[in-house]
Structure formats: C-alpha cells, structure tokens
Design an enzyme around this catalytic site. Structure first.
Site, mmCIF file in Angstrom:
data_model
loop_
_atom_site.group_PDB
_atom_site.id
_atom_site.type_symbol
_atom_site.label_atom_id
_atom_site.label_comp_id
_atom_site.label_asym_id
_atom_site.label_seq_id
_atom_site.Cartn_x
_atom_site.Cartn_y
_atom_site.Cartn_z
ATOM 1 N N GLU A 47 -80.742 1.167 -79.504
ATOM 2 C CA GLU A 47 -80.060 2.498 -79.252
ATOM 3 C C GLU A 47 -78.617 2.173 -78.640
ATOM 4 O O GLU A 47 -78.414 1.344 -77.973
ATOM 5 C CB GLU A 47 -80.754 3.353 -78.100
ATOM 6 C CG GLU A 47 -80.211 4.584 -77.929
ATOM 7 C CD GLU A 47 -81.029 5.537 -76.799
ATOM 8 O OE1 GLU A 47 -80.071 6.019 -76.041
ATOM 9 O OE2 GLU A 47 -82.137 5.061 -76.628
ATOM 10 N N ASP A 58 -75.779 10.639 -68.345
ATOM 11 C CA ASP A 58 -75.760 9.406 -67.992
ATOM 12 C C ASP A 58 -75.407 9.080 -66.486
ATOM 13 O O ASP A 58 -74.547 9.696 -65.800
ATOM 14 C CB ASP A 58 -74.465 8.769 -68.828
ATOM 15 C CG ASP A 58 -74.732 8.549 -70.171
ATOM 16 O OD1 ASP A 58 -75.886 8.761 -70.961
ATOM 17 O OD2 ASP A 58 -73.695 8.705 -70.831
#
EC number: 4.2.1.20
Length: 258
Positions: A47, A58
């Site tokens: 990824e 995040d």
C-alpha cells in the site's frame, strides 16, 4: 493486472500481509528500493500512501512521513514515475492510499491513466463517502482498478453490506474508531466486529489501523484474510530495522502453514 491481481493474493486460503509505505518519504529512489525490499521479503500487496497536507485519517507517524515527503518537493507525478520504473522489477500488487483532493487536483482521467501506466491494481480513498463514489468509481471499473471500500467499527451491518455490495479487491476493516497509529490492545468487540464483517461480505476482509505487534497480527489473522501494517512499518523502515518487518511477514505466513 488490476482486480484479478489483488484477488490472487488471497487465493487458496492465502493470508495477506500488506505493508504501508509513504510515497516519497526519503525520496523517490527510496520508495522504489523499499518496494523491492518488501516484494523480496514476501509481502502480499504493498500500500503506497500519497502525501497530502490535510491527512485526516492518519496518525502522527504517517503524518510525519507525509510531511517529510511534501517538504522534500515530492509530487504525485513523481510518485507515478517511480512506480512505473519499479513496476518493471516487481510483480507485487500496488494499492494507492490517497485522499480525494490530490486525485481531483491531478485530474480524474489523468490520475487513472497514470495508475494504469504504473501498474496500480487498486486504490483506497478514506475521505470518499459511499454516497459520492460515482465521482471516480465508474472510471476505475472501466480501467479494472479496484476501489477498496473501508468499513468501520461503528458501521451498521446494513451499511456494511451496502458499501461492499459492488466493491472489488478486498474490504478494508478499520479496527479502531479514530486515526491510524500503533496501539497496544485490541478488545473483544473488535473480534466480534470482524467476525460480523466476514459473515456479511463477499470479498476478503483485511484488518487495518493500529496493528503493530506480532501478537496482534496473529490474533487478527485468525479472523481475517489479511492485515495492513502502516505506522509500525514506517517506523521500522526509518530506523533500518528491516529484519523486524520480515518477522511480521513471517507471522502471517506461519498461520497459513499451521
């Protein structure tokens, strides 16, 4: 290439270890070198994060990696060029993790053409609601690139079924309510949630967000078809502790053999 390549990573009961790397963290040569390493180490899919200035999903480790990439002047065009070059050397499936804004700023059609040139097999867009998927989903289907759906602990089962009904590749099951990052403990409710998702979807289910230890991987992999390890992989790559990444990959491979 494309959807079929992702599906092949789960064939015959295979369990997937999916490491996350931030595109351009440490430079584009470093991105290519890290992908080569992860491929050789036995990762199932890689990824690749697209750095963005407002990464709402995040945690601090991935945010810092994205900021380092942006501060060094890395562009989406540059990341695609690096992927084109390394794609000639590796067969591992590529899945991009990108927020919607960089896709729209780059241009949807141009973005998908670049994905095809770079051998990208799937994309994850964490800030794209299911109701707005048509912004990009039809174009991805034509290109045979999987749009990987995300489901969360708080998603009702009816919504999980709806979100995943026309999806391809795998289902990304977010194992925490919040942002990415290393966590110490996973509760029984997470196990129950993952079992529920597995029961109601037609695709492989991959657990992600907060998975960082061998013990967590071994626990998750008994329920799911794979795990995404992001923040921990970034930390280990940054500190050149690659043997520890290999150990995490082996933890998944060993469950296949058990």
């Amino acid at each position: 290439m494309g959807v079929e390549k992702i599906i092949a990573a789960f064939e015959n009961g295979k369990k997937a270890f999916i490491p996350y790397v931030m595109g351009g963290d440490g430079g584009l040569e470093k991105l290519k070198e890290r992908i080569r390493f992860l491929d050789e180490a036995g990762a199932s899919i890689v990824e690749i994060g697209i750095p963005f200035s407002d990464p709402v999903a995040d945690g601090p480790t991935i945010q810092r990696a994205g900021k380092r990439a942006l501060d060094s002047g890395v562009t989406l065009k540059g990341i695609f060029q690096a992927l084109i070059e390394v794609r000639q050397e590796v067969q591992i499936p590529f899945v991009l993790m990108t927020y919607l804004n960089p896709v729209l700023a780059f241009g949807k059609e141009r973005f998908i053409e670049s994905c095809l040139e770079a051998g990208v097999d799937g994309i994850i867009v964490p800030d794209l609601p299911y109701e707005e998927q048509d912004i990009i989903a039809p174009l991805l289907r034509v290109a045979n690139i999987a749009l990987i759906p995300l489901v969360t602990v708080t998603s009702p089962i009816e919504r999980i079924e709806k979100i995943t009904s026309e999806s391809q590749g795998f289902v990304y099951a977010v194992t925490v309510a919040g942002v990415t990052g290393v966590r110490q403990n996973f509760k029984d409710e997470i196990r129950s949630y993952l079992e529920k998702v597995k029961e109601h979807v037609h695709l492989p289910v991959v657990a992600g967000f907060g998975i960082s230890t061998r013990e967590q991987i071994e626990e998750m992999i008994t329920i799911c078809d794979g795990v995404v390890v992001g923040s921990k992989v970034i930390e280990l790559l940054e500190n050149e502790k690659r043997e520890e990444i290999c150990e995490l990959i082996h933890a998944v491979k060993e469950t296949e053999e058990a």
